[in-house]
Enzyme design. Structure first.
Site, PDB file in Angstrom:
ATOM      1  N   ASP A 104       0.856  -1.198   0.000  1.00 19.26           N
ATOM      2  CA  ASP A 104       0.000   0.000   0.000  1.00 19.26           C
ATOM      3  C   ASP A 104       0.888   1.242   0.000  1.00 19.26           C
ATOM      4  O   ASP A 104       1.732   1.405   0.883  1.00 19.26           O
ATOM      5  CB  ASP A 104      -0.906  -0.004   1.238  1.00 19.26           C
ATOM      6  CG  ASP A 104      -1.990  -1.057   1.146  1.00 19.26           C
ATOM      7  OD1 ASP A 104      -2.419  -1.375   0.016  1.00 19.26           O
ATOM      8  OD2 ASP A 104      -2.415  -1.559   2.193  1.00 19.26           O
ATOM      9  N   ASP A 140       5.526   1.315  -7.537  1.00 20.97           N
ATOM     10  CA  ASP A 140       5.461   2.236  -8.675  1.00 20.97           C
ATOM     11  C   ASP A 140       5.159   3.661  -8.196  1.00 20.97           C
ATOM     12  O   ASP A 140       4.595   4.456  -8.938  1.00 20.97           O
ATOM     13  CB  ASP A 140       4.438   1.742  -9.727  1.00 20.97           C
ATOM     14  CG  ASP A 140       3.037   1.596  -9.162  1.00 20.97           C
ATOM     15  OD1 ASP A 140       2.828   1.919  -7.967  1.00 20.97           O
ATOM     16  OD2 ASP A 140       2.131   1.173  -9.913  1.00 20.97           O
ATOM     17  N   THR A 178       1.881  -8.936 -10.895  1.00 28.29           N
ATOM     18  CA  THR A 178       0.783  -8.971  -9.921  1.00 28.29           C
ATOM     19  C   THR A 178      -0.391  -8.152 -10.461  1.00 28.29           C
ATOM     20  O   THR A 178      -0.244  -7.319 -11.354  1.00 28.29           O
ATOM     21  CB  THR A 178       1.222  -8.390  -8.569  1.00 28.29           C
ATOM     22  OG1 THR A 178       1.333  -6.968  -8.690  1.00 28.29           O
ATOM     23  CG2 THR A 178       2.549  -8.978  -8.097  1.00 28.29           C
TER      24      THR A 178
END
Ligand SMILES: C[S@@+](CC[C@H](N)C(=O)[O-])C[C@H]1O[C@@H](n2cnc3c(N)ncnc32)[C@H](O)[C@@H]1O
Length: 199
Positions: A104, A140, A178
């Site tokens: 997260d 990212d 993923t």
């Protein structure tokens, strides 16, 4: 999840390789597996590895369980609570590999203290990793990439295995994409940091 859920006590976790139905010789941990695509793909590709995988999001756990069942995997066990609690219960120097893929991001400045990569948690992770164990971190989000690298490199036993100036921009050859990664929600192309724990 009777056979797949890891026991929640340290006595049962003292010999974690014995918790798998399959005969395994390595112990891997994936933290925050989302829908579990990476867990099941790695488990299939590496039958010698027992993978402990942690997630708190119930739909993700259900999806991963269904994949484990469909793929008849006997080298995965799930922890359906906070990964940090599992790490606290593990014995010293038991893990061969750790994956923290697209955690997260908490991009807002005031929320960044909620990120899972924190100095105290990393120190605890190094306690449970074997000397020579690998840890892969991917994100990212630029601010997380920068902050996490600073935290990793401040840990004296952690070595960054960057072979060239920018090989961390290329997914490792044994990476499986993923679900979160495919959404391209971040502000940079994914980065993949590979670390090794030294003696
Ligand atoms: C952004 S998602 C990425 C999921 C997956 N790794 C992927 O790349 O598709 C991060 C996941 O970490 C899980 N997570 C967050 N904190 C966690 C914790 N302390 N322990 C276990 N899972 C956690 C969340 O529920 C969420 O599914």
């Amino acid at each position: 999840m009777p056979r797949l859920r890891l026991p929640g006590d340290s006595a049962a976790l003292e010999t974690p390789l014995e918790l798998f139905d399959a005969r395994v010789s390595q112990l891997w941990l994936e933290i925050g597996f989302g829908g579990g695509e990476h867990v099941s793909s790695q488990a299939k590709a590496n039958p010698d590895a027992g993978i402990m995988a942690s997630e708190v999001f119930i739909e993700g756990i259900a999806k991963c369980l269904s994949d484990i069942d469909d793929m008849k995997l006997s080298n995965v066990r799930l922890w359906d609570e906070d990964a940090r609690e599992l790490v606290d219960l593990l014995p010293d120097a038991c893990l061969d590999r750790v994956f923290i893929l697209f955690p997260d991001p908490w991009p807002k400045k005031r929320h960044q203290k909620r990120r899972i990569i924190q100095p105290d948690f990393l120190r605890e992770l190094t306690r449970v990793m074997k000397p020579g164990a690998r840890l892969r971190f991917a994100t990212d989000v630029r601010s997380y990439a920068d902050e996490a690298l600073t935290i990793f490199l401040a840990e004296p036993r952690i070595e960054w295995l960057a072979r060239t100036a920018d090989d961390w921009r290329t997914p490792p050859s044994d990476h499986f994409r993923t679900r979160y990664e495919t959404k391209n929600l971040g502000d940079i192309e994914p980065v993949f940091y590979e670390f090794q724990l030294n003696d």
